[in-house]
Design an enzyme around this catalytic site. Sequence first.
Site, mmCIF file in Angstrom:
data_model
loop_
_atom_site.group_PDB
_atom_site.id
_atom_site.type_symbol
_atom_site.label_atom_id
_atom_site.label_comp_id
_atom_site.label_asym_id
_atom_site.label_seq_id
_atom_site.Cartn_x
_atom_site.Cartn_y
_atom_site.Cartn_z
ATOM 1 N N CYS A 72 0.869 -1.181 0.000
ATOM 2 C CA CYS A 72 0.000 0.000 0.000
ATOM 3 C C CYS A 72 0.901 1.224 0.000
ATOM 4 O O CYS A 72 1.722 1.383 0.917
ATOM 5 C CB CYS A 72 -0.859 -0.038 1.265
ATOM 6 S SG CYS A 72 -1.866 1.429 1.516
ATOM 7 N N CYS A 183 -1.040 3.747 -6.468
ATOM 8 C CA CYS A 183 -1.889 3.164 -5.426
ATOM 9 C C CYS A 183 -2.157 1.742 -5.869
ATOM 10 O O CYS A 183 -2.462 1.502 -7.048
ATOM 11 C CB CYS A 183 -3.198 3.944 -5.312
ATOM 12 S SG CYS A 183 -4.453 3.120 -4.309
#
Length: 238
Positions: A72, A183
Amino acid sequence: MNRPIGFFDSGVGGLCVRDACIRLLPCESTVYIADSANCPYGGRPPAEITALARGHVRRLLEYGCKLVVVACNTATAAAIDTLRSEWPEVPFVGMEPAVKPAALKSRTGVVGVLATEGTFQGRLYRETCARFARNTTVLMCVADDFVALVERGETTGARAEAAVRRRIEPLLAAGADILVLGCTHFPHLRPLIEKVAAGRASVLDPSDAVARQVRRLLSERGLLAVEGSVASHRFIRT
Ligand code: DGL
């Protein structure tokens, strides 16, 4: 050596990173934590994300993980320094938007980065831009709506395509010829992003580079799974 590699993300996004690792390292077992209960991380304060990340690492270590991938970008920006100092014996691999390769590759000198607010606010991102993209125009696009689409599994169809167009078209209109997926949720929308950008920009996803970094670290530390091991994959969703 046959202990698993751990992964966590705010949800299912980081599965693209886990899958890249499985493709490259088929003998390695994995444990993946999808913190969907706390998704999205994008707009949360760094201290809150760090607290969540510490909990995930503790859990992954209970499963005996030999290396942890912070799958992440937002959690990497907020927490990786803390995680590394709290568990100095654990190798961590983080995610950051691939601004450097994008700047090198761009012919227009304009690149578009799609990420969360938290990633753009992070020190890592700002330093990378300052070091490697001084002569490049880096356009930042917060695409939080993509995260919700991916968590719902809505990666095709008219609504998803409209959302992608809304974010991507302004970047293309401003001359971006590289779109950086900053992302881990966004590679799940890659077919749509590529459809919209076709002939105008190419898409950069760092998942395979991260998998190679995992292999490098495991190999350096003598932690690669024994050749021929049968891997198992555990998925935990909060
Ligand atoms: N998948 C995460 C990332 O790579 C963030 C998504 C979210 O906002 O939770 O940044």
